[in-house]
Scaffold this motif. Sequence first.
Motif, short mmCIF file in Angstrom:
data_model
loop_
_atom_site.label_atom_id
_atom_site.label_comp_id
_atom_site.label_asym_id
_atom_site.label_seq_id
_atom_site.Cartn_x
_atom_site.Cartn_y
_atom_site.Cartn_z
N UNK A 153 0.85 -1.19 0.00
CA UNK A 153 0.00 0.00 0.00
C UNK A 153 0.88 1.24 0.00
N UNK A 154 0.68 2.08 -1.00
CA UNK A 154 1.51 3.26 -1.20
C UNK A 154 1.04 4.42 -0.31
N UNK A 155 2.01 5.06 0.36
CA UNK A 155 1.74 6.26 1.15
C UNK A 155 2.62 7.37 0.59
N UNK A 156 1.97 8.45 0.06
CA UNK A 156 2.71 9.49 -0.64
C UNK A 156 2.34 10.88 -0.12
N UNK A 157 3.34 11.77 -0.09
CA UNK A 157 3.13 13.18 0.23
C UNK A 157 2.33 13.40 1.50
N UNK A 158 1.53 14.44 1.51
CA UNK A 158 0.74 14.79 2.70
C UNK A 158 -0.74 14.56 2.46
N UNK A 159 -1.07 13.80 1.40
CA UNK A 159 -2.49 13.66 1.03
C UNK A 159 -3.14 12.43 1.64
N UNK A 160 -2.34 11.43 2.04
CA UNK A 160 -2.91 10.21 2.60
C UNK A 160 -3.27 10.44 4.06
N UNK A 175 -9.20 2.58 6.79
CA UNK A 175 -10.22 2.00 5.93
C UNK A 175 -9.64 0.98 4.96
N UNK A 176 -8.44 1.25 4.45
CA UNK A 176 -7.84 0.31 3.50
C UNK A 176 -7.55 -1.04 4.15
N UNK A 177 -7.05 -1.00 5.40
CA UNK A 177 -6.78 -2.28 6.07
C UNK A 177 -8.07 -2.94 6.56
N UNK A 178 -9.01 -2.14 7.03
CA UNK A 178 -10.27 -2.70 7.53
C UNK A 178 -11.03 -3.42 6.42
N UNK A 206 -8.66 -11.01 10.32
CA UNK A 206 -7.62 -10.14 10.89
C UNK A 206 -6.20 -10.63 10.68
N UNK A 207 -6.02 -11.92 10.34
CA UNK A 207 -4.67 -12.48 10.23
C UNK A 207 -4.07 -12.22 8.86
#
Length: 963
Positions: free
Chosen positions: A545-552, A559-562, A570-571
């Motif tokens: 899962x990509x996390x970029x800049x200050x927008x995430x 929500x993405x993991x849930x 959960x595993x």
Amino acid sequence: MNCEKRLKQIRHYMAGLLAVWLFCIHSAPVFADRAFNDIEHSYAADAIETMAAQGYVTGYQDGSFRPLQLISRQEWASIFAKTLKRTSNNSGATSFRDVSPWALPYVQALQEEKITKGISDHLFGAKHNMTRQDMAVWYARYFGVTDEDPLHAGISSFVDQSDISDYAQTSVWLMERLELIQGNTNHYFHPKEPVSRQDATLVAYRIWLGGDGLRERAKRLLESSGTGSATMPQTTSQQESKKNAVDLTPEIKQQPVISDIEEPKRHRSNPDSPVSPVTPIEPKPEPSVIPPKPRPDPPVTPPEPNPKPPVIPVNPPDHSSDFLVDEVVIKAQELANQPETYPSYQLSFQLYHEGRPVSIPAASVTSVTYTFSDELGVFDIQGKIAHPENIPAVDSFIPVEMKVTIAKPYRVLTAQTKLIVKGKAPPAEPPNVIRSVYLATYTISEAATLDPAAWKMSYVFHNAKGEVIAPEMLPSDLILRVEDSSGIFDEDGKIANLHLIPAVNSVIPLKIVVESPSQGIHFTSDAELRVEPGERKKQYFAVSIMLQGSVTTVDQIKQSRQLLMDHFGPNIKVTWAMENGFVFVESNRPQLKQVLDYVDQYGDEVGILAGSPNQDAPELPVWKAKMDEWLYMYRYNAFNELHQSGSMGSPSVFESMDTDPYRKYLPKSLTSFTVNPEQTQWLKDHYRITSAMGWSATQYNVNGMYGEGSPLMPYWSHKDNPIVPAQGIADNSGTVFMNSVTIDPIGSRYTKDSSRWTLHPGDPYVTETDAAPQLYIVQQYLDNPYQRINTVNYLSIILDINALANTHNMGPIWENFVNHFPLDRKVEIVGVDGLKQIYESVAGSNNDHTEFTLMFRGSGIKTAMDSNNSPANLRYLWTENASQRIILSKEDGDAAWSIIDFTDYTRKPVPRLAYNLDGHTDVSYVTGRNFKLCPTAPLTADEIERVKSRLKDIYFVEKVNYQ
């Protein structure tokens, strides 16, 4: 000897031979000229021919009847209904979904008469094997037994009576009383064993001969049984009683065979005397029983003129001079046209009262007389053969009558039967002569779960008696050949085309050709294999899962993991791939904390994201600086307590985190569009990162993406070229590369109207509003027929969760993809480094045994970008190992597959890729045929042999066009 009864009412010109072992133990003479080519040695041969002549049973196109083949419920319904002339024209009478159209009228007819039921509301169990107890139940219902009758109105005498299901207890008892069923020599019934075609036909034949008289006798038995338990009548002695309970057809000479069931010899030169029926004996000057003096009332029937009728044998003492009899049945075994047996041949009879066999009390023995007669003058009045010259030709009948006179109470009973004349049986065959062959198993696992190297076809051979022939007794010149029109198996019964195995519950029809010149046999037997589910190999889904800049945002992370946890549980473990722009932003500390919480709570991984490293870091020093900045700022915002100003680029930054409390938070992998050897080597040397995932088939040159893709499989990369698998220790980079879920058959993009196959649910160029195309492709990954031979079965994906949240169709498509992802495929969600560790645990530290094969078909989707097309009429076979990549394609209707890519990874030298190249320079490692570089270049003879060898290794031998 054969004890068979004659029914009170004659039907179809036959009335007798009713003492039948329902499912086995019957004997028939052997003839060379038969209606079917495989019943010569069947004990039911006569019944089969008679029933076939009536149109009640049929054979197969090859002229066989397949007497030992097990009969299904719908096949038995057909024979049952035809024999009793039942049929239905009501197409809506049944809700059963599994009945074949040809069997539907018969199943409906029996269902309407409440003779048969299904195994559920909508399933008849049409192709399930018919069992012995269910055959009894169907006929018992026809005879009048209903579900309302009390359970166990009668209890059969079988040793394994307790094994009979409750619903069948009364039915089995009734059929035993009617002498239509019987156990083996140990008097076991084996209620749940299946029934063969010859057994089923023989039973139907006997019922057909019996006519309505059977139903009348059944009615009397049921009326007299009440709710009490009925017992078998006792005979003269304990020995006779035991024999009567075991052998209701005493003409059968028992022979041990498989499954405790015995098949008889049809004729013997000296048959035993019947036990249950009354057998006349020759008169002697001094009979063993002295008749009492005649009484005037009632008068004794005067004796017949010479020869004098014999005296009936004495049964257990009975001081009563009266006994009740209402029926007599001639018990006559078939007459073999063998002169040496004539002196011992004897007609006999059985007396009944209310459907039950009775014996003559001693006090009444002299008050019972009888005479036999026949139209042809073959027998004398005692039932012995007097004029053998009058015996007609083989397969003819001798009409036989008899009259029994009982003095007290006075009664005259008559009976008739038609005695069939049979030919002389040939000498018994040696026990190792093959007469039938069967598969040792009736199932095969679905392709996705099958290990083709371990699976083999095995056979069971039977002789004329149905006995299994031991392997050591088989002829040395035995030849077996498998004919498979589906193309799955070769002549030796080995798997040739794994991918052609059909879906679960499908049936694969086969023909088995058996030859042995020494035995003079050559026949073909039908067989089939039903495809069943198997044990699936573990599959993995790597998520970065990509996390970029200050927008995430934190909510987007949660929500993405849930979403994944809600569907997969959960595993799961994912990689959080963070770019420089994300770790640099101090306001992202809450997001960083959330990621680290997931590392603590679930074992998630931290990774580095470098989307276009060649473009963003055109020189290696720039790359080093960017990576130093990444770790320095990551430590600053995530672990500020470790921060040391002015330490950027110092080894102390990594060392401060390489301790027990912080080591789990260190980055474990690189997520990138493209990579080069220098970049990954630097990460390995400085951050111990040995895992890399590419966006769309690991490319070298991102500008224009002109570079050819790497293998789909995880692999240890070459130290000089990351898109080539290492060929040994000396050239191993020590880093495992893998591709994201975008499926991109490189060669296919250069064929007409065909480009990439995207599986990415967030592709902005896909205009659909759901994930149907992506789910279609992923289903083919999950059901890939080559799973069992792959080193690791995996999918992987790189997600930009901010783009998912803010692009009109990407978020809904991804959510639809996750929520409809099949859960029954044993898929485990892992991170990038987690997948690398799984691969390493299986493959070790080299590529020597690594391989991956995938067959898939297009989804029919066409995107807006560059006319990317995934034709639904086009199939691909992508197979690779450490030595080569081969891609085949085949359009529906094509006669052969085409080779659209052959890449030889073993060619030397492997080109060392420069750090940065012009955007339009192709840096592909292509040494074989590729449609982009050499669209018409032919494969060499060596390359063709390598392709053929590889295809054989993966059990693929379909026709291929090699030029």
